[in-house]
Design a protein around this motif. Sequence first.
Motif, PDB file in Angstrom:
ATOM      1  N   ILE A   1      20.257  41.189  -8.821  1.00 15.54           N
ATOM      2  CA  ILE A   1      21.411  41.041  -7.925  1.00 15.54           C
ATOM      3  C   ILE A   1      21.414  39.650  -7.304  1.00 15.54           C
ATOM      4  N   THR A   2      20.251  39.218  -6.809  1.00 13.72           N
ATOM      5  CA  THR A   2      20.133  37.898  -6.189  1.00 13.72           C
ATOM      6  C   THR A   2      20.426  36.794  -7.198  1.00 13.72           C
ATOM      7  N   GLY A   3      19.876  36.934  -8.405  1.00  9.84           N
ATOM      8  CA  GLY A   3      20.092  35.914  -9.434  1.00  9.84           C
ATOM      9  C   GLY A   3      21.546  35.789  -9.818  1.00  9.84           C
ATOM     10  N   PHE A   4      22.205  36.920 -10.062  1.00  9.18           N
ATOM     11  CA  PHE A   4      23.596  36.897 -10.517  1.00  9.18           C
ATOM     12  C   PHE A   4      24.541  36.397  -9.425  1.00  9.18           C
ATOM     13  N   ILE A   5      24.445  36.965  -8.239  1.00  9.61           N
ATOM     14  CA  ILE A   5      25.366  36.596  -7.159  1.00  9.61           C
ATOM     15  C   ILE A   5      25.160  35.143  -6.730  1.00  9.61           C
ATOM     16  N   SER A   6      23.914  34.691  -6.638  1.00  7.15           N
ATOM     17  CA  SER A   6      23.639  33.316  -6.221  1.00  7.15           C
ATOM     18  C   SER A   6      24.167  32.317  -7.241  1.00  7.15           C
ATOM     19  N   SER A   7      23.998  32.630  -8.529  1.00  2.00           N
ATOM     20  CA  SER A   7      24.497  31.743  -9.570  1.00  2.00           C
ATOM     21  C   SER A   7      26.021  31.675  -9.543  1.00  2.00           C
ATOM     22  N   MET A   8      26.672  32.817  -9.400  1.00  2.00           N
ATOM     23  CA  MET A   8      28.135  32.835  -9.327  1.00  2.00           C
ATOM     24  C   MET A   8      28.618  32.120  -8.071  1.00  2.00           C
ATOM     25  N   ALA A   9      27.849  32.249  -6.971  1.00  2.00           N
ATOM     26  CA  ALA A   9      28.204  31.553  -5.729  1.00  2.00           C
ATOM     27  C   ALA A   9      28.191  30.044  -5.945  1.00  2.00           C
ATOM     28  N   ASN A  10      27.202  29.560  -6.702  1.00  2.00           N
ATOM     29  CA  ASN A  10      27.129  28.134  -7.013  1.00  2.00           C
ATOM     30  C   ASN A  10      28.381  27.678  -7.771  1.00  2.00           C
ATOM     31  N   THR A  11      28.774  28.456  -8.779  1.00  2.00           N
ATOM     32  CA  THR A  11      29.946  28.099  -9.573  1.00  2.00           C
ATOM     33  C   THR A  11      31.227  28.149  -8.745  1.00  2.00           C
ATOM     34  N   PHE A  12      31.394  29.223  -7.971  1.00  2.00           N
ATOM     35  CA  PHE A  12      32.609  29.374  -7.160  1.00  2.00           C
ATOM     36  C   PHE A  12      32.692  28.307  -6.080  1.00  2.00           C
ATOM     37  N   LEU A  13      31.556  27.975  -5.443  1.00  2.00           N
ATOM     38  CA  LEU A  13      31.567  26.950  -4.401  1.00  2.00           C
ATOM     39  C   LEU A  13      31.967  25.589  -4.972  1.00  2.00           C
ATOM     40  N   VAL A  14      31.362  25.220  -6.090  1.00  2.00           N
ATOM     41  CA  VAL A  14      31.639  23.912  -6.688  1.00  2.00           C
ATOM     42  C   VAL A  14      33.062  23.844  -7.236  1.00  2.00           C
ATOM     43  N   MET A  15      33.417  24.789  -8.088  1.00  2.00           N
ATOM     44  CA  MET A  15      34.745  24.752  -8.713  1.00  2.00           C
ATOM     45  C   MET A  15      35.849  25.031  -7.692  1.00  2.00           C
ATOM     46  N   GLY A  16      35.571  25.920  -6.737  1.00  2.00           N
ATOM     47  CA  GLY A  16      36.551  26.188  -5.692  1.00  2.00           C
ATOM     48  C   GLY A  16      36.797  24.966  -4.829  1.00  2.00           C
ATOM     49  N   SER A  17      35.718  24.231  -4.520  1.00  2.00           N
ATOM     50  CA  SER A  17      35.855  23.016  -3.724  1.00  2.00           C
ATOM     51  C   SER A  17      36.635  21.944  -4.484  1.00  2.00           C
ATOM     52  N   ILE A  18      36.378  21.829  -5.783  1.00  2.00           N
ATOM     53  CA  ILE A  18      37.141  20.875  -6.599  1.00  2.00           C
ATOM     54  C   ILE A  18      38.624  21.229  -6.568  1.00  2.00           C
ATOM     55  N   TYR A  19      38.927  22.523  -6.684  1.00  2.00           N
ATOM     56  CA  TYR A  19      40.334  22.955  -6.685  1.00  2.00           C
ATOM     57  C   TYR A  19      41.014  22.662  -5.349  1.00  2.00           C
ATOM     58  N   PHE A  20      40.346  23.000  -4.242  1.00  2.00           N
ATOM     59  CA  PHE A  20      40.973  22.847  -2.927  1.00  2.00           C
ATOM     60  C   PHE A  20      40.939  21.414  -2.399  1.00  2.00           C
ATOM     61  N   LEU A  21      39.950  20.634  -2.819  1.00  2.00           N
ATOM     62  CA  LEU A  21      39.800  19.289  -2.272  1.00  2.00           C
ATOM     63  C   LEU A  21      40.272  18.174  -3.204  1.00  2.00           C
ATOM     64  N   LEU A  22      40.168  18.411  -4.523  1.00  2.00           N
ATOM     65  CA  LEU A  22      40.441  17.326  -5.466  1.00  2.00           C
ATOM     66  C   LEU A  22      41.380  17.736  -6.599  1.00  2.00           C
ATOM     67  N   ALA A  23      42.266  18.670  -6.342  1.00  5.52           N
ATOM     68  CA  ALA A  23      43.164  19.147  -7.400  1.00  5.52           C
ATOM     69  C   ALA A  23      44.010  18.030  -8.025  1.00  5.52           C
ATOM     70  N   PRO A  24      44.627  17.140  -7.238  1.00  7.61           N
ATOM     71  CA  PRO A  24      45.428  16.061  -7.862  1.00  7.61           C
ATOM     72  C   PRO A  24      44.592  15.135  -8.740  1.00  7.61           C
ATOM     73  N   GLU A  25      43.405  14.766  -8.240  1.00  9.58           N
ATOM     74  CA  GLU A  25      42.523  13.886  -9.011  1.00  9.58           C
ATOM     75  C   GLU A  25      42.027  14.589 -10.280  1.00  9.58           C
ATOM     76  N   TYR A  26      41.746  15.885 -10.167  1.00 10.73           N
ATOM     77  CA  TYR A  26      41.306  16.680 -11.316  1.00 10.73           C
ATOM     78  C   TYR A  26      42.408  16.739 -12.372  1.00 10.73           C
ATOM     79  N   ALA A  27      43.639  16.957 -11.917  1.00  8.17           N
ATOM     80  CA  ALA A  27      44.770  17.014 -12.836  1.00  8.17           C
ATOM     81  C   ALA A  27      44.957  15.675 -13.549  1.00  8.17           C
ATOM     82  N   GLN A  28      44.814  14.577 -12.803  1.00  8.49           N
ATOM     83  CA  GLN A  28      44.966  13.248 -13.394  1.00  8.49           C
ATOM     84  C   GLN A  28      43.870  12.972 -14.417  1.00  8.49           C
ATOM     85  N   ALA A  29      42.628  13.347 -14.073  1.00  6.54           N
ATOM     86  CA  ALA A  29      41.510  13.114 -14.989  1.00  6.54           C
ATOM     87  C   ALA A  29      41.664  13.912 -16.280  1.00  6.54           C
TER      88      ALA A  29
END
Length: 208
Positions: free
Chosen positions: A133-161
């Motif tokens: 449980i710890t392994g799965f949830i923590s790993s998914m948390a890492n992915t959601f935090l990083v990709m979610g932050s990219i979406y909310f903070l850098l969406a225009p730059e991501y789209a351009q890239a």
Amino acid sequence: MKSMKKNSQWMVQVSLMAAVVVVLANTPLGMIQLPVIKATTVHIPVILGALLLGPAAGAILGGTFGLCSVISNTLTPTLLSFAFSPFLSSTPIGSLKALWISVGCRVLMGAAAGWLWMLLQKCRFNPWIALPITGFISSMANTFLVMGSIYFLLAPEYAQAKNVALSAVKGLVMGTIAASGIPEAIAATVLVTGLGKALLAALHRNRV
């Protein structure tokens, strides 16, 4: 005196786990080749350190992971390295966003892994259940935090890239979570369970 000895032992253990993070982050051992993509394993010692040594250790190890990411993306930049290196941004606010994505998200993930493990222990979960449980949830948390932050903070730059419309960014982010995050979480589940059980047993023997 006993407290100082315990603190010194904790620092040594955290340093050893940090060394593992650095090695994985800078060698092919940090990647598992899957049929379509590569899944990172660098977050696994962060999760293991968090459940063995506590949330503070998890935060330190997550920060180490993040700093390795900053260095790697600065020295050998790729298409999306602007999201992980504050040195590749042309504005101060962009640098802060990149620092949060590369380091802040990993610090939070490491601390959260330790807190989750403590919660499961308090609820008296069997280690064979708590570890995956710890392994799965923590790993998914890492992915959601990083990709979610990219979406909310850098969406225009991501789209351009990516050379896509801004409206397509959400789909690309969700696709990355599915294609990369889930395989990484499965790998983390297996490795955290196997290695965690052995390391917890060794830690228990040392304390006896």
